[in-house]
Design a protein around this motif. Structure first.
Motif, short mmCIF file in Angstrom:
data_model
loop_
_atom_site.label_atom_id
_atom_site.label_comp_id
_atom_site.label_asym_id
_atom_site.label_seq_id
_atom_site.Cartn_x
_atom_site.Cartn_y
_atom_site.Cartn_z
N LEU A 288 0.83 -1.21 0.00
CA LEU A 288 0.00 0.00 0.00
C LEU A 288 0.86 1.26 0.00
CD1 LEU A 288 -2.88 -0.98 2.46
CD2 LEU A 288 -3.04 -0.70 -0.02
N ARG B 213 0.81 4.04 -2.86
CA ARG B 213 0.64 5.44 -2.48
C ARG B 213 1.74 6.32 -3.07
NH1 ARG B 213 1.03 6.63 3.81
NH2 ARG B 213 3.17 5.99 3.34
N LEU C 38 -11.50 -0.75 -0.70
CA LEU C 38 -10.25 -0.09 -1.07
C LEU C 38 -9.61 -0.81 -2.27
CD1 LEU C 38 -8.09 2.06 -0.49
CD2 LEU C 38 -7.01 0.42 1.07
N ILE D 238 -8.67 0.95 -5.88
CA ILE D 238 -7.31 0.93 -6.44
C ILE D 238 -7.33 0.36 -7.86
CG2 ILE D 238 -5.03 -0.14 -6.25
CD1 ILE D 238 -5.34 0.03 -3.20
N ILE E 260 -6.03 5.14 1.57
CA ILE E 260 -4.89 4.25 1.79
C ILE E 260 -4.20 4.58 3.11
CG2 ILE E 260 -2.56 3.66 0.94
CD1 ILE E 260 -3.65 3.89 -1.89
#
Length: 246
Positions: A58, A62, A139, A143, A237
């Motif tokens: 993650l 990010r 999530l 993504i 995130i």
């Protein structure tokens, strides 16, 4: 183990068979409990490893998203500059403005468009491991949608249209009305008009400029929208990383 062995031997020697069997059963239960506890600890360790891996993935995603925001922020600045020049060229065509050297600045990059240079490394790494590593289903969906749909549209579909417009519509007119002064010390060569009068009176040239202006305006809007969605996803995130750490 020595203590247990000593207890068993004492019970056998004392001929306390009933107590021995009860003790044996208790010892088996203790062994089973020990095995189950060891398995639970092992499972916990494995789960913790997955959580640590998920956090790192993650973080990588990010980082990539932040780079992509920076890339499109530069693209917005560049495209706004190109659009400004293009609108000036359109204005020259509409007003039939006589040529003078001060107009050259508007032809420098009036048909320019930004080719996004997106970073995908973190997401590609996630796919190689398995997208289900991201335990938060919502999530994970966000993504995948942003990278495999939104980014793909900007990086491939939109660029394909831009390249097509450039090669089939703009470049033939550029060859007819514009040229570049060659200087090997300058990486990017700007356009200069060679047949200004016919160019500003050519309806085809005018129409192509307006089409490019439309595409430039659309790109600015879409880049801004993408950056907003990406910033919102980065916040989600961040929340998930903090949740996984706790």
């Amino acid at each position: 183990i020595k203590i247990f062995r000593h207890i068993r031997q004492s019970l056998i020697m004392e001929n306390k068979t009933g107590k021995y069997f009860k003790y044996a059963i208790g010892e088996i239960i203790l062994v089973v409990i020990g095995i189950l506890l060891a398995l639970q600890i092992n499972n916990w360790n494995e789960d913790r490893k997955d959580v640590i891996l998920e956090i790192n993935i993650l973080k990588d995603i990010r980082s990539d998203l932040k780079e992509n925001i920076n890339n499109l922020s530069q693209g917005i600045i560049y495209t706004k500059s190109s659009l400004f020049n293009n609108l000036k060229v359109i204005e020259l065509c509409e007003q039939k403005t006589p040529y003078n050297d001060s107009l050259l600045i508007y032809f420098s990059d009036f048909a320019g468009y930004w080719d996004p240079d997106f970073t995908y490394a973190g997401f590609e790494n996630l796919k190689s491991i398995g997208v289900n590593l991201v335990s938060n289903a919502e999530l994970r969906k966000q993504i995948i949608n942003l990278i495999e749909v939104e980014m793909d549209i900007l990086d491939n579909s939109d660029m394909s249209r831009q390249n097509q417009i450039s090669s089939t519509m703009f470049l033939p007119l550029a060859k007819k009305y514009l040229h570049r002064k060659f200087d090997s010390n300058i990486e990017y060569q700007v356009y200069e008009p060679t047949d200004y009068e016919n160019m500003i009176n050519d309806p085809e040239f005018y129409n192509v400029c307006t089409e490019i202006a439309y595409r430039q305006s659309r790109s600015i809007i879409r880049y801004g929208q993408f950056n907003q969605k990406t910033s919102a996803l980065i916040l989600e995130i961040n929340k998930e990383i903090e949740k996984l750490k706790s």
